[in-house]
Design an enzyme around this catalytic site. Structure first.
Site, mmCIF file in Angstrom:
data_model
loop_
_atom_site.group_PDB
_atom_site.id
_atom_site.type_symbol
_atom_site.label_atom_id
_atom_site.label_comp_id
_atom_site.label_asym_id
_atom_site.label_seq_id
_atom_site.Cartn_x
_atom_site.Cartn_y
_atom_site.Cartn_z
ATOM 1 N N GLU A 157 0.815 -1.216 0.000
ATOM 2 C CA GLU A 157 0.000 0.000 0.000
ATOM 3 C C GLU A 157 0.854 1.273 0.000
ATOM 4 O O GLU A 157 0.524 2.240 0.683
ATOM 5 C CB GLU A 157 -0.943 0.001 1.208
ATOM 6 C CG GLU A 157 -1.916 -1.155 1.248
ATOM 7 C CD GLU A 157 -2.957 -1.021 2.348
ATOM 8 O OE1 GLU A 157 -2.971 0.020 3.031
ATOM 9 O OE2 GLU A 157 -3.769 -1.953 2.527
ATOM 10 N N GLU A 259 -4.435 -9.533 2.580
ATOM 11 C CA GLU A 259 -5.060 -9.332 3.892
ATOM 12 C C GLU A 259 -6.571 -9.430 3.688
ATOM 13 O O GLU A 259 -7.103 -8.909 2.701
ATOM 14 C CB GLU A 259 -4.747 -7.957 4.492
ATOM 15 C CG GLU A 259 -3.318 -7.727 4.937
ATOM 16 C CD GLU A 259 -3.090 -6.296 5.439
ATOM 17 O OE1 GLU A 259 -1.925 -5.951 5.692
ATOM 18 O OE2 GLU A 259 -4.075 -5.536 5.562
#
Length: 507
Positions: A157, A259
């Site tokens: 990210e 995730e």
């Protein structure tokens, strides 16, 4: 009675066979859009958990350097039905043999993030320097020797909205260098991927960007951190999972959930697991990694680590086991899998997608050291020790003379010849530039309120320094498996080959 005589050589060979392989897990390989066990050729689905216990740690803690914790946790993961852990940061200088062996004993692979907070590409002010690259190389060195190292994440990210897209260009430069380094130092191809967030404005651009261009600049697998499915009232279609599956339907490399596990409804019952490992998603996805193992301040834990360093199972652990245990996707065999999809087209440069096609250069400590040896005025010990103030000091001197040689611009693709040096080295270069060009080599101009000092240069100039390249470390690796044990093992196998009349090249 016939008396059988067994030769010492045969006895030794039988004893070795009885011991079994030191590392029983087969490396995982990639073909097209899927993972496979490289030996059995069975398709491999990631059933993973994020593993970074930290509540009881004072500051940074490397979970794979703590054998007691590993031996406590990994059997519980095996009982849960997991085969992969994702670890976000380690200390490559420590030994990881016992924990990696404990993982192997539990039938578990590792996916490891290469960037750590101290050495990372900052999304709002991206730079890619020797500190970051040297830490990445050290981490690869420490883990590439373990067969159960499934792969590395080159970023997580880093770009998380349409205002930080330039940072992705720096990540892609590090991806290029990581793949080249693994190719030059490892005995097998260890895949490298990127973990993306789920920002609707840029998720498709990120997906395409890291799978376009030259092979050395493209990821081998793609992870998506996805938290759209929250609670039992949500379904595959209403959660957004169905739409994300459409997004990746024509993607040419493996994709999995790096995730998952929304905690807006607790305790979590993980209804999404039936889709992740069932007919809804197994044609397109390669499994997922639940967030996360230990209970931390953000309330995602499967287990609670107690003050005495024991653990207790939380409801989420039991709920996940209930839904995960019956699910055993089989997939396809590697030889039978023929799918070959085209790589992605690079996204167009726009006001909301800005990284230049020209990537940052590979950082070279040798180039920076060469440059430093040509300087007469350098940053003082006081300046170097005040790490948090280096940026302020650089801004001050850059207001007095041009800093083009140490600057980088990932939007325009312009990179100074020492843009990859450390902040302290950049400051030294700029102090010397001011001292030489504006200060006319007067001693008083190499001071900057005690932040600069004079030194005797050992080179007359920095000519040619920016072209000096680092070479892969030729010394024994610091880990994976222990370098000393590996040398002893290699010597033993060579001696055994001589005794048995086997070619050393066949070992």
């Amino acid at each position: 009675m016939v008396k059988l005589t067994v030769s010492p050589i045969l006895t030794l060979a039988l004893s070795l066979a009885a011991l079994g392989p030191l590392w029983a897990l087969n490396p995982v390989s990639i073909k097209g859009t899927k993972f496979f066990d490289s030996v059995t050729q069975d398709q491999f689905f990631i059933k993973g958990v994020a593993y970074q216990p930290r509540t009881l740690a004072a500051g940074f803690s490397d979970p794979l350097s703590k054998p007691a914790d590993c031996k406590r946790d990994f059997p519980l993961m095996k009982d849960l039905g997991l085969n992969t852990v994702r670890v976000y940061q380690v200390d490559p200088s420590l030994n990881h043999d016992e924990c990696m062996k404990a993982l192997e004993n539990a039938g578990i692979y590792l996916i490891l993030d290469l960037m750590v907070p101290k050495h990372s590409i900052v999304r709002n002010n991206p730079e890619y320097d020797t500190n970051i690259w040297n830490n990445v190389r050290s981490t690869i060195d420490a883990f590439e020797g373990y067969p159960n190292t499934l792969g590395f994440f080159v970023g997580n990210e880093v770009t998380n909205d349409n205002k930080t897209t330039v940072a992705s260009g720096y990540v892609k430069a590090m991806l290029r260098d990581t793949k080249n380094y693994i190719a030059s130092t490892s005995t097998r191809k260890i895949p490298v991927g990127y973990a993306n967030n789920d920002d609707p404005d840029i998720r498709l651009q990120i997906q395409s960007y890291f799978n376009c261009g030259k092979d050395e600049e493209r990821i081998d697998f793609f992870g998506i951190n996805l938290y759209e499915w929250c609670g039992a009232s949500t379904t595959y279609k209403t959660s957004g999972y169905a739409e994300r599956t459409k997004d990746i339907a024509s993607y040419s490399i493996p994709v999995f959930l790096s995730e998952f596990g929304c905690n807006l409804v607790t305790p979590r019952t993980f209804p999404e697991v039936k889709s992740i490992f069932g007919p809804d998603m197994t044609d397109n996805w390669s499994g997922g990694i639940v967030y996360e193992w230990s209970q931390e301040d953000n309330n995602y834990g499967l287990v609670q680590v107690k003050p005495d360093n024991t653990v207790s199972l939380m409801p989420d652990y039991t709920n996940l086991k209930t839904v995960l245990s019956p699910l055993r996707p089989t997939g396809v065999k590697m030889d039978a899998f023929k799918e070959s999809l085209p790589i992605s087209t690079c996204p167009a440069i726009t006001s909301t997608w800005e990284p230049s096609e020209k990537l940052a250069p590979t950082p070279s400590s040798a180039a920076c050291d060469c440059m430093m040896s040509s300087l007469s005025c350098v940053a003082s010990d006081q300046a170097v020790a005040t790490t948090e103030s280096l940026g302020t000091l650089l801004n001050t001197v850059c207001g007095m003379t041009s800093c083009d040689d140490i600057s980088s611009n990932g939007k325009t693709g312009v990179y100074g010849k020492y843009s990859f040096c450390s902040p302290a080295q950049k400051l030294s270069y700029m102090y010397n530039a001011y001292y030489t060009n504006i200060g006319k080599k007067a001693a008083a101009t190499c001071n900057f309120n005690g932040m600069a000092k004079l030194q005797v240069a050992t080179k007359s100039s920095d000519q040619g320094c920016s072209n000096v390249k680092d070479t892969p470390n030729s010394e024994a690796k610091a880990g994976g498996p222990n370098a000393g044990d590996q040398v002893k093992g290699d010597s033993f196998m060579v001696a055994l080959a001589v005794l048995l009349g086997v070619s050393v090249l066949a070992l």
